[in-house]
Design a protein around this motif. Structure first.
Motif, PDB file in Angstrom:
ATOM      1  N   PRO A  16       0.797  -1.076  -0.071  1.00 58.34           N
ATOM      2  CA  PRO A  16      -0.135  -0.227   0.085  1.00 58.34           C
ATOM      3  C   PRO A  16       0.841   1.358  -0.019  1.00 58.34           C
ATOM      4  CG  PRO A  16       0.166  -0.776   2.172  1.00 58.34           C
ATOM      5  CD  PRO A  16       0.857  -1.951   1.338  1.00 58.34           C
ATOM      6  N   THR A  17       2.166   1.022   0.090  1.00 55.35           N
ATOM      7  CA  THR A  17       2.943   2.166   0.270  1.00 55.35           C
ATOM      8  C   THR A  17       3.616   2.697  -0.963  1.00 55.35           C
ATOM      9  OG1 THR A  17       3.541   1.888   2.509  1.00 55.35           O
ATOM     10  CG2 THR A  17       4.857   3.216   1.552  1.00 55.35           C
ATOM     11  N   ALA A  18       3.565   3.853  -1.493  1.00 60.29           N
ATOM     12  CA  ALA A  18       4.176   4.253  -2.580  1.00 60.29           C
ATOM     13  C   ALA A  18       5.708   4.831  -2.191  1.00 60.29           C
ATOM     14  CB  ALA A  18       3.450   5.622  -3.128  1.00 60.29           C
ATOM     15  N   VAL A  19       6.613   4.428  -3.001  1.00 54.91           N
ATOM     16  CA  VAL A  19       7.843   4.874  -2.566  1.00 54.91           C
ATOM     17  C   VAL A  19       8.449   5.884  -3.650  1.00 54.91           C
ATOM     18  CG1 VAL A  19       8.344   2.640  -1.198  1.00 54.91           C
ATOM     19  CG2 VAL A  19       8.653   2.795  -3.716  1.00 54.91           C
ATOM     20  N   VAL A  20       8.013   5.838  -4.821  1.00 56.56           N
ATOM     21  CA  VAL A  20       8.472   6.506  -5.894  1.00 56.56           C
ATOM     22  C   VAL A  20       7.012   7.270  -6.385  1.00 56.56           C
ATOM     23  CG1 VAL A  20       9.229   6.817  -8.299  1.00 56.56           C
ATOM     24  CG2 VAL A  20      10.344   5.479  -6.808  1.00 56.56           C
ATOM     25  N   HIS A  21       7.219   8.662  -6.393  1.00 59.27           N
ATOM     26  CA  HIS A  21       6.041   9.603  -6.668  1.00 59.27           C
ATOM     27  C   HIS A  21       6.229  10.372  -8.135  1.00 59.27           C
ATOM     28  CE1 HIS A  21       4.898   8.906  -2.501  1.00 59.27           C
ATOM     29  NE2 HIS A  21       6.185   9.054  -2.189  1.00 59.27           N
ATOM     30  N   SER A  22       5.349   9.893  -9.177  1.00 55.41           N
ATOM     31  CA  SER A  22       5.292  10.794 -10.268  1.00 55.41           C
ATOM     32  C   SER A  22       6.396  11.593 -10.672  1.00 55.41           C
ATOM     33  CB  SER A  22       4.388  12.349  -9.899  1.00 55.41           C
ATOM     34  OG  SER A  22       3.136  11.758  -9.361  1.00 55.41           O
ATOM     35  N   VAL A  23       7.407  10.397 -11.191  1.00 52.93           N
ATOM     36  CA  VAL A  23       8.650  10.715 -11.628  1.00 52.93           C
ATOM     37  C   VAL A  23       8.594  10.742 -13.027  1.00 52.93           C
ATOM     38  CG1 VAL A  23      10.894   9.541 -12.125  1.00 52.93           C
ATOM     39  CG2 VAL A  23      10.249   9.890  -9.496  1.00 52.93           C
ATOM     40  N   SER A  24       9.110  11.568 -13.809  1.00 50.77           N
ATOM     41  CA  SER A  24       9.254  11.899 -15.385  1.00 50.77           C
ATOM     42  C   SER A  24      10.755  12.460 -15.690  1.00 50.77           C
ATOM     43  CB  SER A  24       7.996  12.868 -15.804  1.00 50.77           C
ATOM     44  OG  SER A  24       6.997  12.449 -15.379  1.00 50.77           O
ATOM     45  N   PHE A  25      11.293  11.508 -16.678  1.00 51.76           N
ATOM     46  CA  PHE A  25      12.366  12.114 -17.237  1.00 51.76           C
ATOM     47  C   PHE A  25      12.701  11.041 -18.502  1.00 51.76           C
ATOM     48  CE2 PHE A  25      13.981   9.009 -14.129  1.00 51.76           C
ATOM     49  CZ  PHE A  25      14.988   8.079 -14.819  1.00 51.76           C
ATOM     50  N   ASP A  26      13.661  11.796 -19.512  1.00 49.48           N
ATOM     51  CA  ASP A  26      13.867  11.021 -20.614  1.00 49.48           C
ATOM     52  C   ASP A  26      15.477  11.036 -20.379  1.00 49.48           C
ATOM     53  OD1 ASP A  26      11.361  10.987 -21.667  1.00 49.48           O
ATOM     54  OD2 ASP A  26      11.727  12.768 -22.985  1.00 49.48           O
ATOM     55  N   VAL A  27      15.965   9.772 -20.947  1.00 48.41           N
ATOM     56  CA  VAL A  27      17.573   9.463 -21.243  1.00 48.41           C
ATOM     57  C   VAL A  27      17.562   9.126 -22.590  1.00 48.41           C
ATOM     58  CG1 VAL A  27      19.510   8.123 -20.650  1.00 48.41           C
ATOM     59  CG2 VAL A  27      17.688   8.362 -19.065  1.00 48.41           C
ATOM     60  N   ALA A  28      18.499  10.072 -23.345  1.00 48.61           N
ATOM     61  CA  ALA A  28      18.904  10.126 -24.806  1.00 48.61           C
ATOM     62  C   ALA A  28      19.703   9.005 -25.242  1.00 48.61           C
ATOM     63  CB  ALA A  28      19.273  11.246 -25.214  1.00 48.61           C
ATOM     64  N   ALA A  29      19.475   8.410 -26.377  1.00 51.43           N
ATOM     65  CA  ALA A  29      20.529   7.271 -26.711  1.00 51.43           C
ATOM     66  C   ALA A  29      21.852   7.756 -26.810  1.00 51.43           C
ATOM     67  CB  ALA A  29      19.974   6.910 -28.300  1.00 51.43           C
ATOM     68  N   GLY A  30      22.452   6.961 -26.208  1.00 51.06           N
ATOM     69  CA  GLY A  30      23.920   7.302 -26.224  1.00 51.06           C
ATOM     70  C   GLY A  30      24.353   8.018 -24.917  1.00 51.06           C
TER      71      GLY A  30
END
Length: 249
Positions: A16-30
């Motif tokens: 029931p416990t959220a440990v990561v909240h609404s994370v957004s990011f991109d990692v580009a190729a390379g």
């Protein structure tokens, strides 16, 4: 530039416990991208969700243009592999290096086992005499080289690196970091790395995301880290704790 990893509004729970909240990011190729922060900030949990080891999540995970499902996906192993913190714990104690490296090829029905094992040992800087040794017959650095070789056997484009040097002696850490830098350059790899060691980020990464209590508080280029010009107070606390000298934000 194409995103090799795209996370959108990712929330990860254990029960029931959220440990990561609404994370957004991109990692580009390379690109080599780091998640940094204190223990318990959710860094490794994100790697586990991407790799399928933490299936209780909401949001979107896209890897190499393919949206990740919650169910195991065998084809994913050809695209993305993970290198764990403890090289001894991640290798089977009763399997030789040869068996360990050849196993992914057998699972995926890939031929040319003998030549591929030899080539990969050479790529990670291990002599052929190590091929038929067991993990307990290797040093910590040698075991981590084997773990990296195993991750690369299926020729993935992406590596998830979970504190890949923290269990090693300082002198050996430098060897493994140099190896990772060399492999990225030679094979065009993309790295998403978890670490608490900011000098490692400065050496190996292009960008970093600072995490606290399961949330990203800042995303910055590595130049901001090298010059001590991080913006968020918590990021600046981490930098100061690492021995850096802060510049005005």
């Amino acid at each position: 530039m194409t995103a090799a990893i795209h996370l959108d509004n990712l929330t990860i729970s254990y029960g029931p416990t959220a440990v990561v909240h609404s994370v957004s990011f991109d990692v580009a190729a390379g690109e080599s991208f780091a998640l940094v922060g204190e223990s318990g900030s959710g860094k490794s949990t994100i790697l586990k969700a991407i790799s399928g080891l933490a299936p209780d999540w909401t949001g979107t995970i896209t890897v190499d243009g393919i949206v990740r499902a919650h169910a195991p996906d065998r084809a994913f192993a050809r695209t993305c592999q993970m290198v764990f913190q403890d090289p001894y714990g991640s290798l089977h104690p009763r399997k030789t290096v040869d068996t360990c490296l050849a196993e992914p090829l057998a699972i995926h029905g890939i031929g040319g086992r003998d030549g591929r094992v030899k080539d990969m040992l050479a790529a990670v800087g291990l002599d052929q005499r190590f091929r038929f040794r067991f993990p307990h017959q290797l040093s910590g650095g040698q075991r981590q080289r084997v773990a990296i070789a195993r991750a690369l056997m299926l020729e993935p484009r992406l590596l998830l690196l979970d504190e890949p040097t923290s269990a090693l002696d300082v002198s050996v850490q430098a060897e493994i970091l140099n190896l990772l830098k060399k492999l990225r350059r030679e094979q065009g790899l993309t790295y998403l790395m978890v670490t608490h060691n900011l000098p490692v980020v400065s050496f190996l990464c292009d960008r970093l995301a600072v995490m606290r209590h399961g949330r990203i508080v800042e995303v910055a280029g590595v130049d901001a880290l090298k010059t001590g010009r991080l913006e968020e107070p918590y990021s600046r606390e981490l930098y100061a704790a690492s021995g850096g000298t802060l510049q005005p934000a």
